[in-house]
Design a protein around this motif. Structure first.
Motif, PDB file in Angstrom:
ATOM      1  N   ASP A 128      45.158  40.276  42.192  1.00  0.00           N
ATOM      2  CA  ASP A 128      44.952  39.462  43.389  1.00  0.00           C
ATOM      3  C   ASP A 128      43.519  38.915  43.421  1.00  0.00           C
ATOM      4  O   ASP A 128      42.562  39.693  43.527  1.00  0.00           O
ATOM      5  CB  ASP A 128      45.212  40.313  44.635  1.00  0.00           C
ATOM      6  CG  ASP A 128      45.167  39.516  45.923  1.00  0.00           C
ATOM      7  OD1 ASP A 128      44.870  38.304  45.886  1.00  0.00           O
ATOM      8  OD2 ASP A 128      45.442  40.107  46.982  1.00  0.00           O
TER       9      ASP A 128
ATOM     10  N   HIS B 143      48.290  32.731  43.049  1.00  0.00           N
ATOM     11  CA  HIS B 143      48.767  34.107  43.248  1.00  0.00           C
ATOM     12  C   HIS B 143      49.853  34.132  44.330  1.00  0.00           C
ATOM     13  O   HIS B 143      50.902  34.756  44.152  1.00  0.00           O
ATOM     14  CB  HIS B 143      47.588  35.011  43.632  1.00  0.00           C
ATOM     15  CG  HIS B 143      47.980  36.414  43.941  1.00  0.00           C
ATOM     16  ND1 HIS B 143      48.302  37.320  42.960  1.00  0.00           N
ATOM     17  CD2 HIS B 143      48.115  37.066  45.120  1.00  0.00           C
ATOM     18  CE1 HIS B 143      48.610  38.479  43.528  1.00  0.00           C
ATOM     19  NE2 HIS B 143      48.502  38.352  44.833  1.00  0.00           N
TER      20      HIS B 143
ATOM     21  N   ARG C 187      43.762  31.828  44.462  1.00  0.00           N
ATOM     22  CA  ARG C 187      44.465  32.537  45.523  1.00  0.00           C
ATOM     23  C   ARG C 187      45.804  31.863  45.829  1.00  0.00           C
ATOM     24  O   ARG C 187      46.808  32.527  46.068  1.00  0.00           O
ATOM     25  CB  ARG C 187      43.587  32.596  46.773  1.00  0.00           C
ATOM     26  CG  ARG C 187      42.328  33.414  46.571  1.00  0.00           C
ATOM     27  CD  ARG C 187      41.503  33.525  47.840  1.00  0.00           C
ATOM     28  NE  ARG C 187      41.109  32.234  48.396  1.00  0.00           N
ATOM     29  CZ  ARG C 187      40.011  31.572  48.050  1.00  0.00           C
ATOM     30  NH1 ARG C 187      39.210  32.077  47.142  1.00  0.00           N
ATOM     31  NH2 ARG C 187      39.728  30.423  48.599  1.00  0.00           N
TER      32      ARG C 187
ATOM     33  N   ASN D 275      42.020  37.646  45.760  1.00  0.00           N
ATOM     34  CA  ASN D 275      41.383  37.966  47.041  1.00  0.00           C
ATOM     35  C   ASN D 275      40.604  39.278  46.973  1.00  0.00           C
ATOM     36  O   ASN D 275      39.621  39.446  47.691  1.00  0.00           O
ATOM     37  CB  ASN D 275      42.436  38.086  48.151  1.00  0.00           C
ATOM     38  CG  ASN D 275      43.060  36.756  48.483  1.00  0.00           C
ATOM     39  OD1 ASN D 275      42.363  35.793  48.758  1.00  0.00           O
ATOM     40  ND2 ASN D 275      44.373  36.691  48.423  1.00  0.00           N
ATOM     41  N   THR D 276      41.050  40.203  46.111  1.00  0.00           N
ATOM     42  CA  THR D 276      40.445  41.528  46.099  1.00  0.00           C
ATOM     43  C   THR D 276      39.816  41.914  44.761  1.00  0.00           C
ATOM     44  O   THR D 276      38.911  42.740  44.735  1.00  0.00           O
ATOM     45  CB  THR D 276      41.487  42.593  46.477  1.00  0.00           C
ATOM     46  OG1 THR D 276      42.586  42.521  45.559  1.00  0.00           O
ATOM     47  CG2 THR D 276      41.988  42.394  47.888  1.00  0.00           C
ATOM     48  N   ASP D 277      40.308  41.359  43.666  1.00  0.00           N
ATOM     49  CA  ASP D 277      39.796  41.733  42.347  1.00  0.00           C
ATOM     50  C   ASP D 277      38.588  40.886  41.968  1.00  0.00           C
ATOM     51  O   ASP D 277      38.573  39.687  42.166  1.00  0.00           O
ATOM     52  CB  ASP D 277      40.879  41.562  41.267  1.00  0.00           C
ATOM     53  CG  ASP D 277      42.014  42.550  41.446  1.00  0.00           C
ATOM     54  OD1 ASP D 277      41.720  43.699  41.826  1.00  0.00           O
ATOM     55  OD2 ASP D 277      43.175  42.182  41.220  1.00  0.00           O
ATOM     56  N   GLY D 278      37.572  41.513  41.396  1.00  0.00           N
ATOM     57  CA  GLY D 278      36.371  40.805  40.954  1.00  0.00           C
ATOM     58  C   GLY D 278      36.528  40.168  39.585  1.00  0.00           C
ATOM     59  O   GLY D 278      35.573  39.625  39.043  1.00  0.00           O
TER      60      GLY D 278
ATOM     61  N   GLN E 227      45.649  28.345  51.480  1.00  0.00           N
ATOM     62  CA  GLN E 227      44.520  28.512  50.569  1.00  0.00           C
ATOM     63  C   GLN E 227      44.047  27.179  50.004  1.00  0.00           C
ATOM     64  O   GLN E 227      42.858  26.938  49.877  1.00  0.00           O
ATOM     65  CB  GLN E 227      44.892  29.442  49.408  1.00  0.00           C
ATOM     66  CG  GLN E 227      45.198  30.851  49.816  1.00  0.00           C
ATOM     67  CD  GLN E 227      43.993  31.558  50.410  1.00  0.00           C
ATOM     68  OE1 GLN E 227      42.849  31.251  50.111  1.00  0.00           O
ATOM     69  NE2 GLN E 227      44.259  32.505  51.290  1.00  0.00           N
TER      70      GLN E 227
END
Length: 116
Positions: A17, A47, A44, A19-22, A60
């Protein structure tokens, strides 16, 4: 080979994701200018599209679902159809490409003027 790369990329965007993964890079154009490029939010949105959430994808980046459809249609024409087929001639038409590019430019202006 190209299909394998596209499937691998789709798998990355499906399982991770943005939104959360670097793992995913930030938009260099946005970092340098502060303006959103036509693709900002596309990771995003992709995804969300791969998970079937069209509403989230549109929130998005409204351009990405339409761009994805156009790109898939052109890819089908280029990889799976005869160059002289009616489908290929329609999808790779210069007027359709120009309309796509105009829509992209208008989206760039609209999203930066109105903050979308």
């Amino acid at each position: 080979m190209t299909a394998a790369v596209l499937i691998a990329l789709a798998a990355v965007y499906f399982f991770f994701d943005p939104n959360t993964d670097g793992l995913f890079p930030k938009c260099a154009f946005y970092v340098l200018t502060g303006w959103k490029c036509p693709g900002c939010g596309s990771q995003r949105a992709l995804h969300a599209l791969l998970h079937g959430d069209v509403t989230a994808a549109l929130s998005q980046n409204m351009w990405i679902p339409f761009a994805a459809i156009y790109i898939v249609l052109v890819a089908i024409a280029m990889f799976f159809c005869n160059r002289d087929s009616r489908y290929t001639k329609i999808v790779t038409n210069n007027y359709l490409f120009s309309a796509f590019m105009l829509f992209t430019l208008l989206w760039f202006v609209f999203r930066n003027v109105f903050g979308v």
